[in-house]
Design an enzyme around this catalytic site. Sequence first.
Site, PDB file in Angstrom:
ATOM      1  N   LYS A 113       0.795  -1.218   0.044  1.00  7.11           N
ATOM      2  CA  LYS A 113       0.036  -0.044  -0.057  1.00  7.11           C
ATOM      3  C   LYS A 113       0.886   1.296   0.244  1.00  7.11           C
ATOM      4  O   LYS A 113       2.007   1.161   0.503  1.00  7.11           O
ATOM      5  CB  LYS A 113      -1.034  -0.178   1.259  1.00  7.11           C
ATOM      6  CG  LYS A 113      -1.928  -1.343   1.106  1.00  7.11           C
ATOM      7  CD  LYS A 113      -2.901  -1.407   2.259  1.00  7.11           C
ATOM      8  CE  LYS A 113      -3.846  -2.521   2.100  1.00  7.11           C
ATOM      9  NZ  LYS A 113      -4.991  -2.604   2.862  1.00  7.11           N
ATOM     10  N   ASN A 115      -2.587  -0.335   6.719  1.00  2.00           N
ATOM     11  CA  ASN A 115      -1.761  -1.505   7.149  1.00  2.00           C
ATOM     12  C   ASN A 115      -1.009  -2.393   6.271  1.00  2.00           C
ATOM     13  O   ASN A 115      -1.117  -3.660   6.358  1.00  2.00           O
ATOM     14  CB  ASN A 115      -3.047  -2.494   7.902  1.00  2.00           C
ATOM     15  CG  ASN A 115      -4.137  -3.021   6.486  1.00  2.00           C
ATOM     16  OD1 ASN A 115      -3.836  -2.377   5.494  1.00  2.00           O
ATOM     17  ND2 ASN A 115      -5.130  -3.776   7.075  1.00  2.00           N
ATOM     18  N   HIS A 151      -1.913  -5.560   1.002  1.00  2.00           N
ATOM     19  CA  HIS A 151      -3.104  -6.580   0.771  1.00  2.00           C
ATOM     20  C   HIS A 151      -2.724  -8.033   0.471  1.00  2.00           C
ATOM     21  O   HIS A 151      -1.727  -8.000  -0.122  1.00  2.00           O
ATOM     22  CB  HIS A 151      -3.918  -5.836  -0.277  1.00  2.00           C
ATOM     23  CG  HIS A 151      -5.079  -6.768  -0.824  1.00  2.00           C
ATOM     24  ND1 HIS A 151      -6.252  -7.182  -0.468  1.00  2.00           N
ATOM     25  CD2 HIS A 151      -4.795  -7.539  -1.959  1.00  2.00           C
ATOM     26  CE1 HIS A 151      -6.875  -7.825  -1.247  1.00  2.00           C
ATOM     27  NE2 HIS A 151      -6.035  -8.278  -2.381  1.00  2.00           N
TER      28      HIS A 151
HETATM   29  N1  LIG Z   1     -12.077  -1.410  10.911  1.00  2.00           N
HETATM   30  C1  LIG Z   1     -11.467  -0.662   9.898  1.00  2.00           C
HETATM   31  N2  LIG Z   1     -10.958   0.435  10.091  1.00  2.00           N
HETATM   32  C2  LIG Z   1     -10.200   0.890   8.982  1.00  2.00           C
HETATM   33  N3  LIG Z   1      -9.999   0.434   7.748  1.00  2.00           N
HETATM   34  C3  LIG Z   1     -10.127  -0.967   7.701  1.00  2.00           C
HETATM   35  C4  LIG Z   1     -10.919  -1.530   8.791  1.00  2.00           C
HETATM   36  N4  LIG Z   1     -11.354  -3.077   8.460  1.00  2.00           N
HETATM   37  C5  LIG Z   1     -10.739  -2.925   7.138  1.00  2.00           C
HETATM   38  N5  LIG Z   1      -9.977  -2.063   6.697  1.00  2.00           N
HETATM   39  C6  LIG Z   1      -9.417  -1.659   5.520  1.00  2.00           C
HETATM   40  O1  LIG Z   1      -9.732  -2.371   4.601  1.00  2.00           O
HETATM   41  C7  LIG Z   1      -9.090  -3.139   3.811  1.00  2.00           C
HETATM   42  C8  LIG Z   1      -9.922  -4.537   3.532  1.00  2.00           C
HETATM   43  O2  LIG Z   1     -10.404  -5.058   4.461  1.00  2.00           O
HETATM   44  P1  LIG Z   1     -10.511  -6.621   4.976  1.00  2.00           P
HETATM   45  O3  LIG Z   1     -11.502  -6.741   5.684  1.00  2.00           O
HETATM   46  O4  LIG Z   1     -10.936  -7.190   3.590  1.00  2.00           O
HETATM   47  O5  LIG Z   1      -9.208  -6.978   5.422  1.00  2.00           O
HETATM   48  P2  LIG Z   1      -7.908  -7.801   5.140  1.00  2.00           P
HETATM   49  O6  LIG Z   1      -8.592  -9.050   4.109  1.00  2.00           O
HETATM   50  O7  LIG Z   1      -7.071  -8.274   6.117  1.00  2.00           O
HETATM   51  O8  LIG Z   1      -7.363  -6.801   4.140  1.00  2.00           O
HETATM   52  P3  LIG Z   1      -6.655  -6.834   2.555  1.00  2.00           P
HETATM   53  O9  LIG Z   1      -8.057  -7.266   1.926  1.00  2.00           O
HETATM   54  O10 LIG Z   1      -6.365  -5.526   2.288  1.00  2.00           O
HETATM   55  O11 LIG Z   1      -5.871  -7.843   2.403  1.00  2.00           O
HETATM   56  C9  LIG Z   1      -7.995  -3.769   5.119  1.00  2.00           C
HETATM   57  O12 LIG Z   1      -6.782  -4.125   4.769  1.00  2.00           O
HETATM   58  C10 LIG Z   1      -7.803  -2.074   5.570  1.00  2.00           C
HETATM   59  O13 LIG Z   1      -7.053  -1.363   4.823  1.00  2.00           O
END
Ligand SMILES: Nc1ncnc2c1ncn2[C@@H]1O[C@H](COP(=O)(O)OP(=O)(O)OP(=O)(O)O)[C@@H](O)[C@H]1O
Length: 156
Positions: free
Chosen positions: A12, A118, A121
Amino acid sequence: MQKLQLTLAIIKPHAVKNPVALSFIRNVIKNKFVVVKTKRVSLDKEAAGKFYNEHVGKFFYNRLVTFMTSGSVDLHIIGHVDAISLWRRLLGPTSVYKGQFQEPYCLRGMFGISDTRNVAHGSDFSFYNWHNTDEVLYRKGPIIFNDHLFEHVRKL
Ligand SMILES: Nc1ncnc2c1ncn2[C@@H]1O[C@H](COP(=O)(O)OP(=O)(O)OP(=O)(O)O)[C@@H](O)[C@H]1O
């Protein structure tokens, strides 16, 4: 026959801008996976919005799309027999704070700034696109490679 699962890792924008984080993450990727293809791109709002389409309506959706378009991202198509779960394990929990407490050496624990910023992805689906990386295609389940396909992918 060799079995290789591919996944898509997206570094990211905040991590791409941080040379220490970026070189650490690249080393982890190089050491643990077969790197099939790497590409730096800038996502526009439409592409980022589509990519995170499953989160439309959630409180963080607009913030996430704005963040993902705030700078370049590095796309890596990476392979391992267990690529999807290995990469997600290395990343750690979605929540950076949870990572910092529970798994301090996960990438998100070390380099994450907030739950949105974070680090990277990890796709839940195998990345299936060895002809044209501009078109992102996903399909469920692992991809089974034979040696010929494996060689073909490596040359891309
Ligand atoms: N509670 C939250 N607050 C802020 N941002 C969030 C939150 N939950 C998710 N995100 C953002 O949305 C992205 C996608 O969320 P998801 O639930 O699919 O998590 P993930 O599968 O761990 O992450 P990714 O899809 O990025 O690998 C997260 O990586 C994060 O950047």
